[in-house]
Every structure is written in structure tokens, then in C-alpha cells.
Scaffold this motif. Sequence first.
Motif, mmCIF file in Angstrom:
data_model
loop_
_atom_site.group_PDB
_atom_site.id
_atom_site.type_symbol
_atom_site.label_atom_id
_atom_site.label_comp_id
_atom_site.label_asym_id
_atom_site.label_seq_id
_atom_site.Cartn_x
_atom_site.Cartn_y
_atom_site.Cartn_z
ATOM 1 N N LEU A 200 0.809 -1.216 0.000
ATOM 2 C CA LEU A 200 0.000 0.000 0.000
ATOM 3 C C LEU A 200 0.845 1.271 0.000
ATOM 4 C CD1 LEU A 200 -2.770 -1.090 2.544
ATOM 5 C CD2 LEU A 200 -2.819 -1.199 0.036
ATOM 6 N N ILE A 201 2.159 1.116 -0.199
ATOM 7 C CA ILE A 201 3.034 2.292 -0.334
ATOM 8 C C ILE A 201 3.665 2.209 -1.713
ATOM 9 C CG2 ILE A 201 4.880 3.648 0.728
ATOM 10 C CD1 ILE A 201 4.477 2.102 3.291
ATOM 11 N N PRO A 202 2.958 2.623 -2.758
ATOM 12 C CA PRO A 202 3.405 2.399 -4.145
ATOM 13 C C PRO A 202 4.566 3.296 -4.550
ATOM 14 C CG PRO A 202 1.406 3.720 -4.123
ATOM 15 C CD PRO A 202 1.650 3.302 -2.698
ATOM 16 N N VAL B 215 11.086 3.505 1.455
ATOM 17 C CA VAL B 215 10.101 3.285 2.516
ATOM 18 C C VAL B 215 10.731 3.578 3.879
ATOM 19 C CG1 VAL B 215 8.674 1.560 3.693
ATOM 20 C CG2 VAL B 215 8.740 1.627 1.203
ATOM 21 N N GLY B 216 12.000 3.205 4.021
ATOM 22 C CA GLY B 216 12.706 3.543 5.254
ATOM 23 C C GLY B 216 12.792 5.044 5.461
ATOM 24 N N ILE B 217 13.108 5.775 4.398
ATOM 25 C CA ILE B 217 13.143 7.240 4.467
ATOM 26 C C ILE B 217 11.764 7.781 4.851
ATOM 27 C CG2 ILE B 217 13.402 9.351 3.103
ATOM 28 C CD1 ILE B 217 16.038 8.072 3.728
ATOM 29 N N PHE B 218 10.733 7.236 4.253
ATOM 30 C CA PHE B 218 9.352 7.652 4.537
ATOM 31 C C PHE B 218 9.029 7.453 6.012
ATOM 32 C CE2 PHE B 218 4.772 6.152 4.459
ATOM 33 C CZ PHE B 218 4.225 7.426 4.432
ATOM 34 N N MET B 219 9.417 6.319 6.574
ATOM 35 C CA MET B 219 9.176 6.058 8.001
ATOM 36 C C MET B 219 9.891 7.094 8.874
ATOM 37 S SD MET B 219 9.496 1.918 8.377
ATOM 38 C CE MET B 219 8.235 0.792 7.757
ATOM 39 N N GLY B 220 11.171 7.305 8.588
ATOM 40 C CA GLY B 220 11.948 8.235 9.395
ATOM 41 C C GLY B 220 11.474 9.666 9.290
ATOM 42 N N ALA B 221 10.899 10.017 8.138
ATOM 43 C CA ALA B 221 10.458 11.392 7.907
ATOM 44 C C ALA B 221 9.114 11.699 8.546
ATOM 45 C CB ALA B 221 10.377 11.668 6.406
ATOM 46 N N THR B 222 8.332 10.664 8.872
ATOM 47 C CA THR B 222 6.943 10.931 9.254
ATOM 48 C C THR B 222 6.492 10.353 10.591
ATOM 49 O OG1 THR B 222 6.217 8.996 7.969
ATOM 50 C CG2 THR B 222 6.208 11.123 6.849
ATOM 51 N N LEU B 223 7.184 9.365 11.129
ATOM 52 C CA LEU B 223 6.776 8.820 12.423
ATOM 53 C C LEU B 223 7.225 9.742 13.556
ATOM 54 C CD1 LEU B 223 7.430 5.012 11.851
ATOM 55 C CD2 LEU B 223 5.218 6.092 12.315
ATOM 56 N N HIS B 224 6.459 9.760 14.638
ATOM 57 C CA HIS B 224 6.661 10.750 15.690
ATOM 58 C C HIS B 224 7.911 10.498 16.533
ATOM 59 C CE1 HIS B 224 2.510 11.303 14.532
ATOM 60 N NE2 HIS B 224 2.403 12.372 15.288
ATOM 61 N N GLU B 225 8.032 9.301 17.108
ATOM 62 C CA GLU B 225 9.079 9.000 18.072
ATOM 63 C C GLU B 225 10.186 8.144 17.436
ATOM 64 O OE1 GLU B 225 9.269 9.788 21.305
ATOM 65 O OE2 GLU B 225 7.239 10.235 22.006
ATOM 66 N N VAL B 226 11.383 8.249 18.004
ATOM 67 C CA VAL B 226 12.468 7.361 17.596
ATOM 68 C C VAL B 226 12.047 5.907 17.838
ATOM 69 C CG1 VAL B 226 14.856 6.662 18.025
ATOM 70 C CG2 VAL B 226 14.235 9.087 18.075
ATOM 71 N N ALA B 227 11.397 5.667 18.976
ATOM 72 C CA ALA B 227 10.927 4.310 19.299
ATOM 73 C C ALA B 227 9.915 3.812 18.270
ATOM 74 C CB ALA B 227 10.314 4.282 20.697
ATOM 75 N N ASN B 228 9.081 4.721 17.743
ATOM 76 C CA ASN B 228 8.114 4.341 16.706
ATOM 77 C C ASN B 228 8.825 3.888 15.439
ATOM 78 O OD1 ASN B 228 5.992 7.165 17.581
ATOM 79 N ND2 ASN B 228 6.052 5.116 18.468
ATOM 80 N N VAL B 229 9.887 4.614 15.079
ATOM 81 C CA VAL B 229 10.646 4.271 13.873
ATOM 82 C C VAL B 229 11.319 2.906 14.033
ATOM 83 C CG1 VAL B 229 12.558 4.930 12.377
ATOM 84 C CG2 VAL B 229 11.035 6.689 13.283
ATOM 85 N N LEU C 295 4.872 12.208 -0.532
ATOM 86 C CA LEU C 295 5.161 12.986 -1.746
ATOM 87 C C LEU C 295 6.608 13.474 -1.760
ATOM 88 C CD1 LEU C 295 1.852 15.058 -2.056
ATOM 89 C CD2 LEU C 295 2.543 13.049 -3.391
ATOM 90 N N LEU C 296 7.123 13.886 -0.590
ATOM 91 C CA LEU C 296 8.512 14.330 -0.503
ATOM 92 C C LEU C 296 9.478 13.170 -0.781
ATOM 93 C CD1 LEU C 296 8.644 16.724 2.592
ATOM 94 C CD2 LEU C 296 9.327 17.280 0.255
ATOM 95 N N THR C 297 9.186 12.031 -0.180
ATOM 96 C CA THR C 297 10.031 10.854 -0.405
ATOM 97 C C THR C 297 10.017 10.462 -1.876
ATOM 98 O OG1 THR C 297 9.472 10.067 1.822
ATOM 99 C CG2 THR C 297 10.511 8.490 0.321
ATOM 100 N N LEU C 298 8.848 10.546 -2.498
ATOM 101 C CA LEU C 298 8.715 10.233 -3.917
ATOM 102 C C LEU C 298 9.540 11.191 -4.768
ATOM 103 C CD1 LEU C 298 7.074 8.100 -5.510
ATOM 104 C CD2 LEU C 298 5.316 9.856 -5.871
ATOM 105 N N ALA C 299 9.521 12.474 -4.358
ATOM 106 C CA ALA C 299 10.258 13.490 -5.122
ATOM 107 C C ALA C 299 11.773 13.329 -5.003
ATOM 108 C CB ALA C 299 9.845 14.880 -4.643
#
Length: 366
Positions: free
Chosen positions: A187-189, A196-210, A357-361
Motif C-alpha cells: 500500500l506504499i506504491p 520506505v525507510g526514508i518515509f518512516m523516518g520522515a513521518t513517524l513521531h518517536e524514535v521508538a516508533n521508527v 510525496l517528498l520521499t517520492l520526489a
Amino acid sequence: MSKTIHINQFINSNIKGFLFVGLIVFISFYLANIEAIYKTTHLAATAFAILLGAFLSPIFFRFEHTLNAGVNFSAKKLLRLGIVLYGFNVTFTELYSIGIYGIIISIIIICSVFFIAILAGVKIFGLDKETSILIGAGSAICGAAAVLAVESSLKSEPFKGIMAVGTVVVFGLLGMFLYPLAYYYGLIPNLDTNSVGIFMGATLHEVANVVGAAEMAKDLSQGEFTQNAANMAIILKMMRVIMLVPFLLLLTYFIAHDKNEKEIVDKKKIAIPYFAFGFLGVIILNTFLSDYKDSILLGISVESLLSFGKLLCSICIVFAMAALGLQINIKKFLGSGKSAFALAFLLWIVLIVGGYLLTLAFRDFI
């Protein structure tokens, strides 16, 4: 003699509240380290501390006169020490490995989410500016650590900080569980594994969440989500963490020079967040010492010293979270909670859509 008396008075006034908070901290670490509980919930000790603190808040308010000094010491002094020691989790070497585009992504994410938080929080959801700033900082930068650092600079009322931390915990956990599932089900086309790793790091709130999301993604995909992708997620998250230093300095400057906030400045005397420089200093120290992990300093291995710094940081942060949980006023929380969570939900959607969108760009540059 007078100094000894002063120290004794300080200890006596703080000891009961400090021990009460310490009991919550002990239980929180115990629960977080039970393997069955961790695998089921992926909750860190910080989350348990705030939940237990909130649950036990009626006891605190009943015995506030006795407990307040120690609880306040934990929520303020230990908080700042924890933020400074948080630098042991970051090195400039790690940040450099992801390049200038990671910095650009981080800056765009932080600025856009924070300004949307202020505008939407005040204009749409009817929140005061301080609460909007706290929720925006937590969503944009590094979760609870950012909320606590900004709260300490603003000297806002404790219940505002606890509302902001509550939103970070809720939506951070939702993201931590939903991202790996979204990756597993395709679901992350248009993003490869590293992206996807960059996307996670850019958008999840906590370090623990990442960390939690990356580990779950590796487990679900049976290794398709690689360790390198997990490292990129964590490194980009660390970039957002280090942005806390300039963010605090700029926030203090603009509030102090905002004519519309003159009444707040005069009343609260917003202070320069000197602990932010301490945070930066520890990052520099950690960067230097990380190259000498196998060395011995004063009979102790450097690696052990760095591990101790991280442990002490965790203890201080959990103490602060427990103390803030105890100071929660349920009536005030329920009165403003709906608007706070509505703003946090909006920011969560902005993070997901904008971060994607940023990760895609930038996917071809990282």
C-alpha cells in the motif's frame, strides 16, 4: 553549615515525591522489559510511565502538598537533563551518511507541519497558541522529547504539555503498527525498500516508533525490508531530532519579538533554552567518542560510558513522563482533549501524505 541545612531541606522536601515518581518509573521499565508485553504492544517505558502517571494522578492531587516538590523536580530538572543526554543517541557521522537531501526533507517536514499546527490549532480547532505549538513540535520533530523541551522553554501549564504528549503517543503508536502493514500489503506504491525507510523516518513521531515499525516491517516481510532500510529510517529520524536545537532557539527568538505575544513574554519571561546547547554539545561528544568505542578511559571502556549515557537519558526522560502524567488534570484534559486530538490527527495526515510525496520526489537522490 547553612549550605548543609539548605541541602537537607531540599532533600526532605523532594524525597517523598521523588520516591513516588521513582516507583512509577520502576514499574514502567519492568513492564517494558517483559518480552511478551513488548512483542504485543511495542510500548516503551515512556508510554507506560505517562499512562501509569495519569492513572495515579488522583493520588498526587490528594497529597499534592507533600508530593509536589519531588514531582516538579522530576518534571522540570530531570527533563532538561534527559534532553541534554538525548544527544548520546545521535552522531553527526550518521547524519552525514544520508546527505543534504535528508536535511532538506527534514526541514520541509518540520516547517510545514509546525506552521499548519499553529494556523489550524488556533483558527480551526480553537486551541490556544501554546497548546498548538506543543502539538506541532511533537508531531514535526521528535515526539514527546520535543514536546517536553518546548514546554520547558515556554513554561506552559503542565496539562497542555500532557495533552500534546498524549497525542504523540496515540498517533505515533498507530503509525508504528500501520506502516509495516501498509508495506507488507503493498500500500506504499512507487517506493523501493530504502525509500520506505526514508518515509518512516520522515513521518513517524518517536524514535521508538521508527525502530518498532522497522523491526515489524522486517519480520512481516521476512527480510525483504532490509537492515539498511531500517538504518536509513533511523538516521533520517535522527536528523529530525537534531533539528530540535535550532528549532528551540528560533522559537524563543520569534516569540520574544512577536508584538502580539508581548503579554505572554512580560508575564512568563521566556528564557533562552540553554539546555539545547547542552544537547548539541553531547552530540559532538558522542560523535567523537563513537570513533573510540574500544578504547579505555579512566579504567572504563568508552563503549560502556556511551551506553551509560543512553541509559541515564532514558531514566531521566521516563521520570519526566511519569511526573507529567501525575500532574494531569482530568477535567481540563477532557475539556480540551477533543480539539487537541483533532489537530494531532490532521497533522498525522499531513505527515503521511506530505512525507510520501517528498520521499517520492527525492527517491532518486538518496
